[in-house]
Design an enzyme around this catalytic site. Sequence first.
Site, PDB file in Angstrom:
ATOM      1  N   ASP A  85      59.182  52.927  44.711  1.00 51.37           N
ATOM      2  CA  ASP A  85      60.474  53.117  45.207  1.00 51.37           C
ATOM      3  C   ASP A  85      62.456  52.600  45.468  1.00 51.37           C
ATOM      4  O   ASP A  85      62.038  51.759  45.248  1.00 51.37           O
ATOM      5  CB  ASP A  85      60.046  52.331  46.468  1.00 51.37           C
ATOM      6  CG  ASP A  85      60.592  52.466  48.156  1.00 51.37           C
ATOM      7  OD1 ASP A  85      61.781  52.989  48.384  1.00 51.37           O
ATOM      8  OD2 ASP A  85      60.290  51.663  48.792  1.00 51.37           O
ATOM      9  N   ASP A 100      62.201  56.884  56.249  1.00 51.10           N
ATOM     10  CA  ASP A 100      60.596  56.287  56.764  1.00 51.10           C
ATOM     11  C   ASP A 100      60.114  57.044  58.791  1.00 51.10           C
ATOM     12  O   ASP A 100      60.581  56.664  59.209  1.00 51.10           O
ATOM     13  CB  ASP A 100      60.536  55.335  57.034  1.00 51.10           C
ATOM     14  CG  ASP A 100      61.102  53.917  55.938  1.00 51.10           C
ATOM     15  OD1 ASP A 100      61.026  55.379  54.461  1.00 51.10           O
ATOM     16  OD2 ASP A 100      60.800  53.042  55.498  1.00 51.10           O
TER      17      ASP A 100
HETATM   18  C1  GLA Z   1      61.333  51.763  51.912  1.00 49.67           C
HETATM   19  C2  GLA Z   1      59.847  52.879  52.198  1.00 49.67           C
HETATM   20  C3  GLA Z   1      59.106  51.844  52.494  1.00 49.67           C
HETATM   21  C4  GLA Z   1      58.316  50.215  52.206  1.00 49.67           C
HETATM   22  C5  GLA Z   1      59.716  49.930  53.064  1.00 49.67           C
HETATM   23  C6  GLA Z   1      59.122  48.267  51.993  1.00 49.67           C
HETATM   24  O1  GLA Z   1      61.532  51.450  52.959  1.00 49.67           O
HETATM   25  O2  GLA Z   1      60.334  53.732  52.397  1.00 49.67           O
HETATM   26  O3  GLA Z   1      57.378  53.053  52.907  1.00 49.67           O
HETATM   27  O4  GLA Z   1      58.164  50.664  51.271  1.00 49.67           O
HETATM   28  O5  GLA Z   1      60.943  50.003  52.061  1.00 49.67           O
HETATM   29  O6  GLA Z   1      60.208  47.815  51.893  1.00 49.67           O
END
Ligand code: GLA
Length: 390
Positions: free
Chosen positions: A149, A217
Site C-alpha cells: 500500500d 477506499d
Molecule cells: C489504505 C488502503 C485500505 C487499508 C488502509 C490501512 O487506506 O486503501 O484498504 O489497507 O490503508 O491503513
Amino acid sequence: MTGIRRGLAALASAALLAPAASAAPAGLAATPPMGWNSWNHFADKIDDATVRAQADAMAANGMREAGYRYINIDDTWEGQRDAAGVIHPNAKFPDMKALADYVHAKGLKLGIYSSPGPKTCAGYEGSFGHEAQDARTYAAWGVDYLKYDLCSLGPSMQAAGSVEKAQAIELAAYEKMRDALRAAGRPIVYSLCQYGFDQVWRWGGSVGGNLWRTTGDITDKYPRMLQIGLSQAGLSKYAKPGNWNDPDMLEVGNGGMNAIEYRTHMSLWALLAAPLLAGNDLTRMTPETLAILTNREVVAIDQDPAGRQGDRVQVEGPLEVWAKPLAGGAKAVGLFNTSDLPAYVAVDFAKLGFKAPVRTRDVWAAKDLGKLKSYRVLAPAHGVVLLRLG
Ligand code: GLA
C-alpha cells in the site's frame, strides 16, 4: 490531457516495455483472488485470535468450498525491527509463523500487508529500505499474499520535483518488492494498492502486480460502492489471468446496505472479475449474508476460466446494463436500476452478440427463463437482475 497526465502516460508506456527481472511465479491468481481481509470490518482491532476465528469460520461455513482461500491481515500487525533490521509483529500477533501454520492447516492461505514507504497508512512500520529482508521474512512465515500500500511513499513522490520523477520512484518501489518476492522463493500474490492513480491498470502488471487497486477506499454505503463499481467502465481490456483490476474489498454483511444493495455489490464485482475479498466478520454473519457471498452461480461468473472482465454495454439515465464474456461463448449480464424507485430495465440480446434466441437464466432467482431474444424486467430500487445467457 494535461502536461502532468502526458508525462504519466509516457512513463506508463515505458514501464510496459520494461523487462521483468526474474520470471513471475506461474499460475498465481489465474482467477481473481478470493478470501477475506481484516480492514473493512476490524480496521486496527485485529489480532491473532480474531484471524484464527475468521479462518475457522471460513473453513466451516461453506466459504472455503465456494472458493474463498486467502485470510488477509491488513494494516496494524507490524511491530518493531530488531538490531538486524528484521521486522517483528506487534503484541497482537505473538507468532506469525504459528498463525500461518494454523491457517494452512485449515486448507487456507495467509496474506499480509505492508507499504513501500517508511510507514504504513495507519502509521506502522513500512518496508522502505528493507524490501528484500521483509520478503524473506514473509516467505519464512509462510505468507501467500502481500498487499503493498503506497501510503507514506506519497510525500517523497511529491517532493521529487516533477511528475515524471514521482512516478519513477513509485514504479521502482513496486518493482523492488516484486523482485524481492521472487527472490524469496515462495509464490506470493502481489497486490498493489495506490488507489488507482496514474492509470495503474496500464502498468500494474509490468511491475509484477497480480492485482492493483483502481480506486480509493470503499465504504459500506450504497452510493460509494456504486460509484466505485461503475467507475470501472472501460477497464476490462486490462484484466486477464494473473493480472486483475481491484475495485477494493467487499462490504457485504457489514450492515450499511440492505440485502438488495449487497446483491448489487456482489453482482457488479462478479461482472468485473474483481477479487472477492469478504470484508465482514465471518463469525457473525446472517444466513442471508453467507448466501450472497457463496452463491455458486455468481461466484462462477467472477471466477470464469476465460478470465475476461465485464464492461458497460448500455446506459440510460439510472439504468445500466453490463456484460461479461464467459468461457464457451456464454455471457453474464447485469441489468442495474440505480434509481431510488423500482424501474423496468430492458436489453436486446442482439446487442450482446446473440443473433438467435438464447438460453436465459435469472441467476439470483435460480430460474430458467427459456430461450429469449430480449428481456425486460422490473428491477428493485438500487437492485440488479443478473442473467446468464447461453
Ligand atoms: C489504505 C488502503 C485500505 C487499508 C488502509 C490501512 O487506506 O486503501 O484498504 O489497507 O490503508 O491503513
